[in-house]
Design a protein around this motif. Structure first.
Motif, PDB file in Angstrom:
ATOM      1  N   GLN A 160      -0.310  88.252  85.561  1.00  0.00           N
ATOM      2  CA  GLN A 160       0.252  86.924  85.818  1.00  0.00           C
ATOM      3  C   GLN A 160       0.043  86.511  87.271  1.00  0.00           C
ATOM      4  O   GLN A 160      -0.338  85.376  87.559  1.00  0.00           O
ATOM      5  CB  GLN A 160       1.755  86.932  85.493  1.00  0.00           C
ATOM      6  N   LEU A 161       0.273  87.422  88.189  1.00  0.00           N
ATOM      7  CA  LEU A 161       0.108  87.102  89.604  1.00  0.00           C
ATOM      8  C   LEU A 161      -1.351  86.797  89.942  1.00  0.00           C
ATOM      9  O   LEU A 161      -1.642  85.928  90.768  1.00  0.00           O
ATOM     10  CB  LEU A 161       0.635  88.243  90.473  1.00  0.00           C
ATOM     11  N   ARG A 162      -2.282  87.507  89.321  1.00  0.00           N
ATOM     12  CA  ARG A 162      -3.708  87.294  89.596  1.00  0.00           C
ATOM     13  C   ARG A 162      -4.161  85.895  89.162  1.00  0.00           C
ATOM     14  O   ARG A 162      -4.995  85.281  89.817  1.00  0.00           O
ATOM     15  CB  ARG A 162      -4.544  88.328  88.844  1.00  0.00           C
ATOM     16  N   ARG A 163      -3.607  85.402  88.064  1.00  0.00           N
ATOM     17  CA  ARG A 163      -4.126  84.163  87.490  1.00  0.00           C
ATOM     18  C   ARG A 163      -3.352  82.928  87.930  1.00  0.00           C
ATOM     19  O   ARG A 163      -3.780  81.815  87.669  1.00  0.00           O
ATOM     20  CB  ARG A 163      -4.108  84.253  85.963  1.00  0.00           C
ATOM     21  N   THR A 164      -2.219  83.102  88.599  1.00  0.00           N
ATOM     22  CA  THR A 164      -1.378  81.960  88.964  1.00  0.00           C
ATOM     23  C   THR A 164      -1.906  81.266  90.212  1.00  0.00           C
ATOM     24  O   THR A 164      -2.144  81.902  91.239  1.00  0.00           O
ATOM     25  CB  THR A 164       0.077  82.418  89.186  1.00  0.00           C
ATOM     26  N   GLN A 165      -2.063  79.959  90.140  1.00  0.00           N
ATOM     27  CA  GLN A 165      -2.586  79.163  91.250  1.00  0.00           C
ATOM     28  C   GLN A 165      -1.489  78.431  92.025  1.00  0.00           C
ATOM     29  O   GLN A 165      -1.676  78.093  93.185  1.00  0.00           O
ATOM     30  CB  GLN A 165      -3.588  78.136  90.719  1.00  0.00           C
ATOM     31  N   SER A 201       6.063 100.769  93.076  1.00  0.00           N
ATOM     32  CA  SER A 201       5.545 101.979  92.430  1.00  0.00           C
ATOM     33  C   SER A 201       4.036 101.938  92.238  1.00  0.00           C
ATOM     34  O   SER A 201       3.442 102.912  91.774  1.00  0.00           O
ATOM     35  CB  SER A 201       6.233 102.177  91.062  1.00  0.00           C
ATOM     36  N   ARG A 202       3.436 100.814  92.577  1.00  0.00           N
ATOM     37  CA  ARG A 202       1.973 100.650  92.454  1.00  0.00           C
ATOM     38  C   ARG A 202       1.457  99.934  93.701  1.00  0.00           C
ATOM     39  O   ARG A 202       1.104  98.755  93.655  1.00  0.00           O
ATOM     40  CB  ARG A 202       1.629  99.857  91.185  1.00  0.00           C
ATOM     41  N   HIS A 203       1.402 100.654  94.795  1.00  0.00           N
ATOM     42  CA  HIS A 203       1.114 100.039  96.092  1.00  0.00           C
ATOM     43  C   HIS A 203      -0.259  99.378  96.158  1.00  0.00           C
ATOM     44  O   HIS A 203      -0.457  98.411  96.899  1.00  0.00           O
ATOM     45  CB  HIS A 203       1.259 101.084  97.205  1.00  0.00           C
ATOM     46  N   ALA A 204      -1.219  99.880  95.388  1.00  0.00           N
ATOM     47  CA  ALA A 204      -2.557  99.299  95.418  1.00  0.00           C
ATOM     48  C   ALA A 204      -2.549  97.855  94.927  1.00  0.00           C
ATOM     49  O   ALA A 204      -3.404  97.046  95.318  1.00  0.00           O
ATOM     50  CB  ALA A 204      -3.518 100.134  94.574  1.00  0.00           C
ATOM     51  N   TRP A 205      -1.596  97.518  94.087  1.00  0.00           N
ATOM     52  CA  TRP A 205      -1.515  96.154  93.563  1.00  0.00           C
ATOM     53  C   TRP A 205      -1.126  95.141  94.640  1.00  0.00           C
ATOM     54  O   TRP A 205      -1.328  93.945  94.462  1.00  0.00           O
ATOM     55  CB  TRP A 205      -0.522  96.093  92.407  1.00  0.00           C
ATOM     56  N   MET A 206      -0.550  95.626  95.749  1.00  0.00           N
ATOM     57  CA  MET A 206      -0.158  94.715  96.822  1.00  0.00           C
ATOM     58  C   MET A 206      -1.364  93.935  97.347  1.00  0.00           C
ATOM     59  O   MET A 206      -1.236  92.807  97.824  1.00  0.00           O
ATOM     60  CB  MET A 206       0.483  95.498  97.968  1.00  0.00           C
ATOM     61  N   LEU A 207      -2.556  94.539  97.258  1.00  0.00           N
ATOM     62  CA  LEU A 207      -3.767  93.888  97.754  1.00  0.00           C
ATOM     63  C   LEU A 207      -4.196  92.727  96.876  1.00  0.00           C
ATOM     64  O   LEU A 207      -5.058  91.933  97.265  1.00  0.00           O
ATOM     65  CB  LEU A 207      -4.898  94.914  97.851  1.00  0.00           C
TER      66      LEU A 207
END
Length: 504
Positions: A341-346, A361-367
């Motif tokens: 959802q975060l990737r596709r939201t404009q 819990s998923r630090h790589a997603w912060m990027l």
């Protein structure tokens, strides 16, 4: 209102001296008069006073106060600590003024051994040992004196800042070597360290004394830290056209609530509607639909395909703002749906609660977070994302670095909620109370900020106005209901009054 570092405080004093113009000794006299007035307002001349003055300008303030109290028939004992044999110029001048004074002041200059006076109940200690220029923990005889004062039953008033407390960073300070004041009379503006929870034990009651430092000097200094006030947020308010319709007021999407956590979705949605959004759609698991349609009939419901969890990302082309996280849980399916959802939201995004726990819990997603995102963590949620912190200053520093790294906004919640911005500036909220420490309060804040974004506010203004309104609504609720009985729904109920108060 700006908050200055210790170096900037020195710059402002210097600017005032040069541009008013005023002699430094006369500026000290001005400060001492304000301090003396504050003391005499609270304590009568029947209260014995013991003044402890250090060798710097804070000590100079204390010596001037001792002289002025003597003028008003207070019984004052004064101890000037000149261990190194060097006093600041203004401290030395005030020492001489006290010696030459015709009052009954008793001055003892301590150069080596010190036999402390007996400090008893009913006495007042004036702490003028060290001020805002201190940059290392107290040690040796001064630490022993601080412990002696703290152990006494006497009341303590600290001048500008409790001796031993540093203006900003106290991460490596020694708490036992800091004065525990009953009252702190700080000059012109609050200090950064005053806003941190662990330092309240040293400050006691805080009173800010205006000593008329240069307004031009204050305006000229670029402060990294500020405090949000009513005048500032009033200027941010957007007008509502008399010809407005719901389509012009923005459409917000809120993704919230797993089964059993419908309350989080309800509170975020109600707060969003109360913050001016024209329409609000709530995306939630199917089992929450009936309760949401019953409790928030003004909202549009959009069911997830799953019965009990958030499991699928939505298209957001039709929305002006989105919030995600309150009560969604942290199942694997929800985690994947959240980052998708975060990737596709404009549109502008507010991420809170379980969205932050997932990122923690998923630090790589912060990027992968969109630029301009607003994160609204409480201290533990921030630490899950950025690592454990030893104190509030370190936590604030990590929140600032996170905002800079993401080029987004980090709203670090607390007594003085801090809005950390992409350019490194931080604004502290001045509203709110302890009654707001209740479940759901954060969901309400998420809804408010999201509603403001949908309404057309930029991220900076939505954050600043949002935290101020949230706290003000809580204050208005507490005035009528008391802090103990305040619940999150009360904050929503008082939002209309908060808007009205700012407007008028």
């Amino acid at each position: 209102m700006k908050i200055f570092t210790s170096n900037q405080i020195h710059e402002l004093d210097k600017y005032t001296i040069e541009h008013e113009p005023v002699k430094s000794i006369d500026l000290m006299e001005r400060a001492a008069r304000s301090i003396t007035h504050a003391i005499t307002d609270r304590w009568g001349a029947d209260v014995p006073v013991v003044v402890f003055a250090g060798p710097g300008n804070n000590g100079g303030d204390a010596l001037a106060v001792a002289r002025m109290l003597t003028d008003q028939n207070y019984q004052v004992q004064t101890y000037l600590f000149n261990i190194s044999g060097h006093l600041s110029a203004d401290c030395a001048e005030n020492k001489q003024r006290l010696i030459n004074h015709r009052g009954n002041a008793l001055l003892t200059e301590v150069t080596q051994e010190f036999d402390p006076p007996r400090l008893e109940e009913g006495m007042l200690v004036v702490d003028g040992l060290f001020g805002s220029g201190l940059n290392k923990p107290l040690a040796g005889g001064f630490s022993s004196l601080v412990k002696y004062i703290n152990a006494s039953p006497a009341q303590v008033v600290s001048l500008d800042i409790p001796s031993g407390l540093m203006t900003e960073d106290n991460t490596y300070n020694v708490q036992a070597n800091i004065i525990r004041a009953d009252l702190t009379l700080t000059l012109q503006q609050v200090k950064l360290s005053f806003l941190f929870a662990e330092n309240q034990q040293f400050i006691g009651e805080l009173q800010v004394l205006d000593i008329n430092l240069s307004k031009e000097g204050i305006d000229a200094i670029d402060a990294q830290y500020t405090v949000i006030n009513e005048a500032e947020v009033r200027q941010m308010l957007l007008p509502r056209s008399p010809f407005a319709h719901k389509g012009m007021m923005g459409h917000a999407l809120i993704i919230a609530g797993s089964y059993g956590m419908a309350g989080a979705a309800i509170m975020a949605t109600k707060a969003c509607l109360r913050s001016g959004a024209g329409k609000v759609t709530i995306h939630t698991p199917r089992r929450n639909l009936q309760i949401l349609q019953t409790t928030v009939p003004e909202a549009i419901t959009h069911p997830d395909r799953e019965e009990t969890i958030f499991s699928e990302a939505m298209a957001t082309d039709d929305y002006q703002a989105m919030a995600i996280g309150p009560g969604i849980g942290t199942t694997e399916q929800t985690c994947i749906a959240m980052i998708s959802q975060l990737r596709r939201t404009q549109c502008p995004v507010v991420a809170d609660a379980d969205a932050l726990n997932i990122l923690g819990s998923r630090h790589a997603w912060m990027l992968q977070l969109p630029k301009g995102i607003i994160l609204t963590p409480h201290p533990k949620e921030l630490e899950r994302m950025e690592g454990q912190c030893t104190d509030s200053y370190e936590r604030l520093t990590k929140a600032r670095h996170l905002a800079e790294k993401l080029q987004g906004y980090v709203v670090l919640k607390g007594r003085y909620t801090a809005v950390c911005m992409p350019d490194g500036h931080i604004s502290f909220n001045s509203t709110g109370n302890a009654g707001m420490a209740t479940a759901g309060s954060g969901d309400v804040l998420t809804g408010i900020i999201t509603g403001l974004l949908a309404r057309g506010y930029k991220q900076r203004e939505a954050c600043l106005l949002g935290v101020y309104l949230h706290g003000l609504a809580g204050d208005l609720a507490a005035e009528e209901l008391g802090e103990e009985s305040l619940i999150a729904s009360d904050i929503i109920r008082y939002l209309p009054k908060a808007f009205l108060k700012i407007k008028h």
